[in-house]
Design a protein around this motif. Structure first.
Motif, short mmCIF file in Angstrom:
data_model
loop_
_atom_site.label_atom_id
_atom_site.label_comp_id
_atom_site.label_asym_id
_atom_site.label_seq_id
_atom_site.Cartn_x
_atom_site.Cartn_y
_atom_site.Cartn_z
N PRO A 97 66.24 77.97 68.64
CA PRO A 97 65.12 78.46 69.45
C PRO A 97 64.40 79.65 68.81
CG PRO A 97 67.04 78.08 70.83
CD PRO A 97 67.49 77.88 69.42
N ASN A 98 65.15 80.53 68.14
CA ASN A 98 64.46 81.71 67.59
C ASN A 98 63.56 81.31 66.41
OD1 ASN A 98 66.69 81.21 65.99
ND2 ASN A 98 67.02 83.36 65.48
N HIS A 99 63.85 80.19 65.75
CA HIS A 99 62.94 79.72 64.71
C HIS A 99 61.61 79.26 65.32
CE1 HIS A 99 66.06 78.84 61.33
NE2 HIS A 99 66.27 79.98 61.92
N LEU A 100 61.71 78.61 66.49
CA LEU A 100 60.50 78.07 67.11
C LEU A 100 59.59 79.17 67.66
CD1 LEU A 100 61.90 74.92 68.91
CD2 LEU A 100 60.68 75.09 66.74
N ALA A 101 60.13 80.38 67.79
CA ALA A 101 59.29 81.50 68.24
C ALA A 101 58.16 81.76 67.25
CB ALA A 101 60.14 82.76 68.41
N LEU A 102 58.31 81.29 66.01
CA LEU A 102 57.25 81.49 65.01
C LEU A 102 56.19 80.39 65.05
CD1 LEU A 102 59.10 82.89 61.87
CD2 LEU A 102 58.14 84.08 63.83
N SER A 103 56.27 79.50 66.02
CA SER A 103 55.28 78.42 66.10
C SER A 103 53.89 78.97 66.36
CB SER A 103 55.65 77.44 67.23
OG SER A 103 56.93 76.90 67.02
N GLY A 104 52.96 78.70 65.47
CA GLY A 104 51.57 79.13 65.64
C GLY A 104 50.70 77.95 66.04
N GLN A 105 49.40 78.16 65.98
CA GLN A 105 48.47 77.10 66.39
C GLN A 105 48.58 75.89 65.46
OE1 GLN A 105 46.94 77.42 69.29
NE2 GLN A 105 46.42 75.27 69.02
N GLY A 106 48.88 76.14 64.17
CA GLY A 106 48.92 75.05 63.20
C GLY A 106 49.90 73.96 63.60
N VAL A 107 51.15 74.33 63.82
CA VAL A 107 52.17 73.32 64.13
C VAL A 107 51.89 72.67 65.49
CG1 VAL A 107 53.84 74.94 65.16
CG2 VAL A 107 54.64 72.80 64.12
#
Lengths: 367, 367
Positions: free
Chosen positions: A212-222
């Motif tokens: 889950p902490n990796h997904l915190a970096l999800s921006g508009q691109g992904v």
């Protein structure tokens, strides 16, 4: 019909209704709503009576009754059932002038299924390039097809009157007709829809098992790359399977180029890697502007929107008042913040006017 | 500090400026604009003087002059040059308190390049999850980081004051700090950014050579899937190459699953195809904050941290190891006490797991 000016009616309208819609999911319900908006009577049919009730309640038409005589039947059932239902409708309307179309994502299969039907001349396939990652009648919308391409794919034996009636139906929904043969259509959607969907799913699949902490970096691109992968797996499994030949051709190309990318990254071959990336950039530029026009220079205008009821609707209303044609709206809504940022994409030439107009109405804008 | 109420500042703000930005492209210019909006003096540097003039003309700061003493230097140069420039800045500011950060898309490489620098304690890497398919200072925007995640990736020898200064810089731009170790960060962005970019490029590459009438069927789906592929190929080649190990791991997974999809379509194995599509749909749902979901309940966990070099970074590393998404970090740093209290704000559901995990690693926690 002269290019560049709106077409004046060249004859009495062929499309007078009623229009029957078989299958009241997202697309069928939206077609019903769009036809009702255009003043046409709409008859609704579905194997699920509750879908007909819902679509009818939304104003998409009324349940079909025995004795109703539709002028056009739109078959909007799942891909696996298209050929069967189109054939059944042609048989049930034998001897009439009823025009039959379908809106399936793949056109060769249904045509093959009914090619030897004695009344196949009354059938003309079509396919609206509109949809949503949502499904079901409640997701329907009368403006879903507004300005969107809608492929019409006549076969060689199609009756001209039937083709023109389907064209009028497409225009009645606000969509823009695009003419292709069934075979060309299927190759086109493999490239512009089915393979992009599969690639989005492969990309999104990597997120399913991420910490889950990796997904915190999800921006508009992904979010953009993966959005369509939210669509219903069973439906897209049917669509892709129905267009297997064209999809497999393109997936072969993808696999070949993926291998090139992997080898290039592993060996530090920057030229090959950049070549693949440059081909991708060229591909994005090849996508035509909306409504088939050449792409114009666009500019983004950002507006801060307080996260209270009605503020977003007020922004849209104020943007519309400014008479600027908003080409795209992107809402960056972070639930942990009291203020959201809305990006309005407009013609570069109109951006300053929109900014002035919104500021004069009290909005906080960012240039 | 009581639970449920926002933390009052426990000390004078550390960030007073000036902030120097080296590299006035899209991101550097946007950082300058955001810092100016926050009332900070900004000094601009670039190997291209015209970029400094443009950024300066947009209001992103003023050209750096000899004798200027920046409090913080933000290195915003292309990935291939990051390590070199960070090292040069540390050397040029030797003996000062100047904090150095970079905003490179990959964090392990630059850190390795300066790890043995005698003043590496003043360097704290970071990475804003914001950008655009456009580039250059003219694409810069003061609100680019508003509400976006911005990773802060302290290394084990980082100075606590430097870490906190970078956190204040991030907050000054309107971004939301996300805490990760450099290694975890790189694995995260491979998944949420680099591989999605490559997949978008592979998809868009299929459009580059398509017949124009096929592209007339392009709907919103393919536009979204391919949008990021418009980014500059040279830049993304550098980014992907700098994170080759994590990217190759994921591309191996993608290739394996692509082979499964090809075989499933070829043999009509609908279950496998639907399985891949369902995994993709699950992945889209794993992205946080979609559909404007309500904010989740948060809970604070307090940890006692000895005020010796590396302890804070070790806490971050241990928190990251627990795979808990740390939403916020508040450091109660009283210089007269040998032990500081760090507040970690996490999902309420994950708080117990984080406490257990930290206690098992020897930390003193407070519920």
């Amino acid at each position: 019909m002269s290019e560049g000016t709106p077409a004046a009616p060249t004859s009495t309208p062929r499309l007078v209704g009623p229009v029957e819609v078989i299958g009241t999911g997202l697309l069928g319900t939206s077609i019903g709503l769009a036809c009702r908006r255009a003043g046409l009577e709409v008859l609704l049919t579905d194997v699920l009576p509750e879908h007909v009730r819902t679509a009818s309640g939304l104003g998409a038409g009324r349940p079909k009754q025995p004795g109703d005589q539709p002028q056009v039947v739109v078959v909007a059932v799942p891909p696996d059932h298209l050929g069967q239902v189109i054939g059944d409708v042609l048989t049930a309307t034998a001897g009439t002038d009823t025009v039959v179309t379908d809106i399936g994502s793949v056109k060769s299969g249904p045509l093959t299924a009914v090619a030897s039907h004695p009344e196949v001349a009354r059938y003309v396939g079509s396919h609206p390039m509109a949809g949503s990652e949502r499904s079901g009648p409640l997701a329907g919308h009368e403006a879903l097809f507004e300005g969107r391409p809608w492929a019409i794919t006549p076969h060689l034996d199609a009756d001209v009157e039937a083709v023109e009636t389907v064209e009028e139906l497409v225009k009645a929904t606000g969509a823009v007709p695009v003419w292709l043969t069934p075979h060309e259509h299927d190759r086109a959607v493999a490239r512009t829809s089915h393979v992009p969907h599969l690639m989005a799913a492969l990309t999104a699949g990597r997120l399913a098992t991420a910490p889950p902490n990796h997904l915190a970096l999800s921006g508009q691109g992904v979010r953009d790359v993966t959005r369509v992968a939210e669509g219903e797996p069973t439906l897209y499994g049917q669509i892709v399977s129905a267009n297997s030949e064209a999809v497999l051709d393109l997936l072969g190309e993808v696999r070949h180029q993926l291998d090139q990318v992997i080898a290039a990254i592993r060996t530090g071959d920057r030229a090959t890697l950049e070549g693949v990336l440059a081909l991708g950039a060229a591909g994005t530029r090849a996508i035509p502007g909306k409504h088939g026009r050449p792409a114009r220079p666009m500019q983004s205008v950002w507006v801060s929107v307080p996260d209270t009821a009605g503020q977003l609707a007020k922004l849209f209303a104020d943007a519309v008042e400014s008479s600027v044609n908003v080409e795209d709206i992107r809402i960056d809504h972070d639930p942990t913040r009291p203020v959201g940022l809305v990006e309005l994409v407009v013609d570069a030439e109109q951006a300053d006017h929109l900014l002035d107009s919104l500021e004069s109405r009290g909005w906080t804008t960012h240039r």
